[in-house]
Design a protein around this motif. Structure first.
Motif: not given
Length: 242
Positions: A125-127, A130-131, A156-157, A202-207
């Motif tokens: 999966l590339v980018a 987050h969809h 993406c994050y 939408r999500e951060s790297l930590a999430e």
């Protein structure tokens, strides 16, 4: 000195402030980037192929394949490649591009509508992640892997930490340099691949890491340049499960 003071008092222009200089620099940067676009996603294509090859995967699924730039890179190393692309016009371009290649199948459908019985030795999966709904997608991706299969994500994050912003600043400075180089080398297919729909993360790297720990235990996650992260997960091999 007296004349200089009189000039200032009469409204002579002062030296530009640091803020004004920054605004001008950002404006120039935006204009330069707009005239020298390049694909941050394709930049990671060779790295993704190496991850798939090193696992010996021959049956590959590319989720959100776009116009097929990654599929094209994978063809020499796979026996079977399935590309899922929910955007109808984009899927049509990919299907026409590989119409003569029996090893490639492009399906105009989202990951959620895949055949739940299909299993793959590698999924990429590339980018795209987050969809999708994060938790359900990670669970579905894990279940779609064959025994010992590998999941490779470049995603993406949402920036949320000082480290995120520091890496982003570095990417901001490198981006125009890469744009200048890439626009001299890009093919029409490369430029066409940059027309797929986009959405903010939408999500951060930590999430993302927290969800991966639940559904993809042992996944290796790294923050990357150009507003991306990578995730590599290897499914347990049959017989290795406790």
């Amino acid at each position: 000195m007296a004349a200089r003071r009189r000039g200032l008092q009469e409204g002579a222009p002062a030296e530009p402030s640091r803020y004004t200089a920054t605004v001008h620099f950002i404006d120039w940067l935006n204009r330069f980037n707009a005239t020298h676009p390049w694909s941050h996603n394709d930049f990671y294509g060779p790295w993704i192929v190496r991850q798939v090859r090193s696992r010996g995967a021959r049956k590959v699924l590319d989720v959100g394949c776009g116009t097929g730039n990654l599929v094209a890179r994978l063809i020499p190393w796979a026996d079977s490649i399935t590309g899922l692309e929910p955007h109808t016009a984009t899927a049509r371009i990919a299907a026409e591009r590989f119409a003569s290649n029996e090893a490639v199948e492009i399906r105009p459908e989202p990951f959620e509508q895949r055949d739940p019985g299909d299993r793959f030795e590698a999924i990429t999966l590339v980018a795209v992640l987050h969809h999708l709904p994060l938790q359900a997608s990670m669970k579905g991706l894990a279940s779609a892997l064959d025994s010992g299969g590998r999941l490779v994500i470049v995603g993406c994050y949402r920036e949320s930490t000082r480290a995120d912003r520091l890496v982003s600043f570095g990417a901001l400075l490198l981006n125009p340099m890469m744009g200048l180089i890439k626009t001299l080398r890009d093919t029409p297919a490369d430029r066409e691949g940059m027309t797929a729909p986009t959405a903010p993360a939408r999500e951060s790297l930590a999430e993302i890491a927290a969800e991966a720990a639940l559904f993809l235990p042992g996944a290796r996650i790294r923050r990357r340049l150009f507003w991306r992260y990578s995730l590599v997960y290897d499914a347990p091999r049959r017989g290795a499960l406790s």
